[in-house]
Scaffold this motif. Structure first.
Motif, PDB file in Angstrom:
ATOM      1  N   GLU A  35       0.977  -0.698  -0.030  1.00  0.00           N
ATOM      2  CA  GLU A  35      -0.503  -0.185   0.056  1.00  0.00           C
ATOM      3  C   GLU A  35       0.943   1.576  -0.208  1.00  0.00           C
ATOM      4  OE1 GLU A  35      -3.838  -0.224   2.828  1.00  0.00           O
ATOM      5  OE2 GLU A  35      -1.958  -0.917   3.328  1.00  0.00           O
ATOM      6  N   LYS A  36       1.491   1.131   0.581  1.00  0.00           N
ATOM      7  CA  LYS A  36       3.376   1.868  -0.148  1.00  0.00           C
ATOM      8  C   LYS A  36       3.722   2.963  -0.137  1.00  0.00           C
ATOM      9  CE  LYS A  36       4.678   1.964   5.360  1.00  0.00           C
ATOM     10  NZ  LYS A  36       4.871   2.636   5.872  1.00  0.00           N
ATOM     11  N   ASP A  37       4.364   1.546  -1.466  1.00  0.00           N
ATOM     12  CA  ASP A  37       4.143   2.081  -2.878  1.00  0.00           C
ATOM     13  C   ASP A  37       4.099   1.168  -3.613  1.00  0.00           C
ATOM     14  OD1 ASP A  37       6.311   4.466  -4.003  1.00  0.00           O
ATOM     15  OD2 ASP A  37       7.232   2.002  -4.551  1.00  0.00           O
ATOM     16  N   GLN A  38       4.319   1.232  -5.002  1.00  0.00           N
ATOM     17  CA  GLN A  38       4.137   0.500  -6.152  1.00  0.00           C
ATOM     18  C   GLN A  38       4.894   0.620  -7.456  1.00  0.00           C
ATOM     19  OE1 GLN A  38       2.943  -2.871  -6.092  1.00  0.00           O
ATOM     20  NE2 GLN A  38       3.355  -2.413  -4.321  1.00  0.00           N
ATOM     21  N   THR A  39       5.936  -0.326  -7.111  1.00  0.00           N
ATOM     22  CA  THR A  39       7.223   0.423  -8.412  1.00  0.00           C
ATOM     23  C   THR A  39       7.252  -0.868  -9.394  1.00  0.00           C
ATOM     24  OG1 THR A  39       8.493   1.545  -7.202  1.00  0.00           O
ATOM     25  CG2 THR A  39       8.920   1.202  -8.775  1.00  0.00           C
ATOM     26  N   GLN A  40       7.396  -0.103 -10.692  1.00  0.00           N
ATOM     27  CA  GLN A  40       7.266  -1.718 -11.905  1.00  0.00           C
ATOM     28  C   GLN A  40       8.635  -1.164 -11.814  1.00  0.00           C
ATOM     29  OE1 GLN A  40       5.544  -2.846 -14.269  1.00  0.00           O
ATOM     30  NE2 GLN A  40       3.583  -2.122 -13.634  1.00  0.00           N
ATOM     31  N   VAL A  41       9.038  -2.515 -11.707  1.00  0.00           N
ATOM     32  CA  VAL A  41      10.230  -3.281 -11.576  1.00  0.00           C
ATOM     33  C   VAL A  41      10.771  -3.896 -13.130  1.00  0.00           C
ATOM     34  CG1 VAL A  41      12.969  -4.064 -10.475  1.00  0.00           C
ATOM     35  CG2 VAL A  41      10.765  -2.941  -9.291  1.00  0.00           C
ATOM     36  N   GLU A  60       6.030  -5.602  -9.993  1.00  0.00           N
ATOM     37  CA  GLU A  60       5.478  -5.193  -9.079  1.00  0.00           C
ATOM     38  C   GLU A  60       6.265  -5.233  -7.431  1.00  0.00           C
ATOM     39  OE1 GLU A  60       1.263  -3.160  -9.311  1.00  0.00           O
ATOM     40  OE2 GLU A  60       1.869  -1.764 -10.957  1.00  0.00           O
ATOM     41  N   LEU A  61       6.807  -4.145  -7.107  1.00  0.00           N
ATOM     42  CA  LEU A  61       7.320  -4.340  -6.180  1.00  0.00           C
ATOM     43  C   LEU A  61       7.744  -3.249  -5.413  1.00  0.00           C
ATOM     44  CD1 LEU A  61      10.753  -6.508  -6.035  1.00  0.00           C
ATOM     45  CD2 LEU A  61       8.502  -7.578  -5.390  1.00  0.00           C
TER      46      LEU A  61
END
Ligand SMILES: *Cc1c(COP(=O)(O)O)cnc(C)c1O
Length: 489
Positions: A35-41, A60-61
């Motif tokens: 919920e804090k952050d979703q970054t496409q790696v 997504e991490l």
């Protein structure tokens, strides 16, 4: 009563506890990492040997920095209550702070031996087990000890099976009753039933002790054993114990000692000297090993000579040059792999060895002093006494479960509630030997504030913990075991 307008008795220490509880509750909801952050790696792995449809290019991490991650887990760790955050006066359970050195000893590399190794190559391990058998026998006044059972309840079962084997051996297999005081721990009843016995329930007298007339009436040729804990679950010493032992032995029954309350007697009195024939030790309560949350424990069983041939196999004994394993002649068999919960046994050994005779005497003195001091400092009615290591107060008109929830608001763990049932709305309290006067005063203050709380505050408590009042029935019937289960709704 509003939380801030308490009766002018707040100390700085109390305020600190109080603020800590409030900090956790008020607005500090801790989101999940996702919920804090979703970054496409993007994944750069052109050399993967897997077929293309089994690989992916992005993932997504949470894109968090190390401090953000460290703070997330630290905050989560502060939303829970444990013996390292405050007192835990859960009666009967003996939830005490255990010194960290016992963990160090259990973590020594030399303790990490494979249990399947031949006895000649693990002489140090066997010596420790042998000496622990001896320590426990000496502390309990027993002649022989098995270390195998992995918990107090498992020890009870072993003890009752041993008693059964003894009676069978003497052609007394017709004995089919086990007598248990109505104030006993639930595991006693379960043990007797699982062991194939009919349970005969024994009422208490006006003083909260074994009623001798009722005992006389319950005893017969059918009696296999009487199970007792002493001091009993009200924290009262069974003063008639030698007479009780005589009565049980006169009809050919055995006397079983539930060792959960042994910290009250350490170094002062021994079940064996009182006439008990078989007992278990909850080493995770009396000695060391933190056991909140049902973690591993150990429930060694001690017996008098007549019962030793029936103990579980194998046991450790001294041989001509060193130590060896052996199977007692009429053993009831194996009850656990190898020698039981080895790391727990190391901690018990280390604790007893470090405390020594004087330390154990000191522990029982403080367990008793602390319980009596705390009982004298609270507003609730405490119907029996004087006590040993625990006391049972009555919440009176209040619901003991509400009182427990309310005490959480003051940054302490509540006592055991609603048991034993001889005291209505029971608050069964065991501060244990490790707490200081300052901590006992903090607990007393939480009791007093709870008793002064109005009905509405009580019913909605806790108001300052990370989770509020939980619908425990729904939580048990419809457990949500994963985050996805929430999303699916
Ligand atoms: C804790 C307890 C038991 C059971 O022991 P475990 O080690 O939890 O299995 C039995 N009797 C009494 C009085 C207890 O407090």
């Amino acid at each position: 009563m509003s939380d801030n307008a308490s009766n002018g008795e707040k100390s700085r220490v109390e305020d600190a506890y109080y603020d800590q509880a409030r900090y956790v509750r008020n607005g500090h909801y801790e989101p999940l990492l996702s919920e804090k952050d979703q970054t496409q790696v993007t994944i750069h792995d052109d050399d993967s040997p897997l077929p293309g449809h089994l690989t992916r290019d992005t993932l997504e991490l949470p894109g968090l920095s190390e401090p953000e991650l460290a703070r997330h887990y630290t905050r989560l760790s502060q939303m829970i209550y444990g013996i390292d955050t405050g007192p835990y006066p859960l009666g009967s359970c003996t939830m005490k702070y255990n010194p960290k050195f016992t963990e160090d000893v259990a973590a020594l590399e030399s303790g990490a031996v494979h249990p399947g190794r031949s006895p000649e190559t693990i002489q140090g391990t066997l010596e420790l087990l042998y000496r622990l058998q001896g320590y426990l026998a000496q502390i309990g006044g027993m002649d022989a000890v098995t270390l195998q059972p992995p918990a107090g309840a498992a020890g009870e079962f072993v003890g009752i099976r041993v008693a059964n084997a003894y009676h069978e051996h003497n052609d007394e297999g017709h004995r089919d009753e086990v007598i248990i005081p109505e104030s006993a721990h639930g595991t006693n009843f379960a043990t007797a039933a699982l062991g194939g016995y009919n349970v005969v329930s024994l009422p208490s007298n006006d003083e909260g002790r074994v009623d001798l007339e009722a005992l006389e009436a319950a005893l017969s040729e059918q009696t296999a054993a009487l199970m007792l804990t002493n001091p009993n679950t009200l924290g009262l010493f069974e003063r008639d114990i030698t007479e009780i032992a005589e009565m049980v032995h006169d009809v050919g029954g055995l006397l079983y000692y539930d060792g959960a309350n042994l910290n009250a007697l350490l170094g002062r009195a021994r079940p064996g000297d009182m006439g008990f024939d078989v007992m278990h030790y909850n080493v995770h309560k009396t000695f060391a090993t933190p056991h909140g949350g049902g973690g591993p424990g150990a429930g060694p069983v001690g017996v008098v000579d007549e019962l030793a041939p029936f103990l579980p196999a194998p046991r450790v004994r001294e041989a001509e040059d060193g130590y060896e394993l052996f199977d007692p002649e009429q053993t009831i068999g194996h009850v656990h792999g190898y020698q039981g919960n080895w790391l727990v046994l190391i901690k018990a050994f280390a604790y007893i060895a470090r405390l020594g005779d004087e330390g154990l005497l000191d522990a029982s003195a403080k367990a008793v002093l602390n319980a009596n001091y705390l009982a004298s400092q609270i507003d609730y009615d405490v119907p029996y006494g004087p006590f040993h290591h625990e006391f049972v107060a009555s919440a009176g008109e209040q619901d003991a479960a509400d009182v427990a929830k309310r005490m959480l608001d003051f940054g302490v763990h509540p006592p055991t509630t609603k048991w034993p049932e001889i005291v209505s709305e029971a608050l069964m309290t065991e501060p244990t030997e490790v707490e200081s006067k300052e901590t006992l005063d903090l607990l007393a203050s939480a009791f007093r504030r709870a008793s002064a709380s109005d009905a509405e505050t009580l019913e909605t408590a806790p108001n300052r913990t990370a989770a509020g009042r939980i619908d425990q029935t729904s939580a048990a019937r419809n457990p949500r075991l994963s985050w996805h289960a929430l999303e699916d709704e």
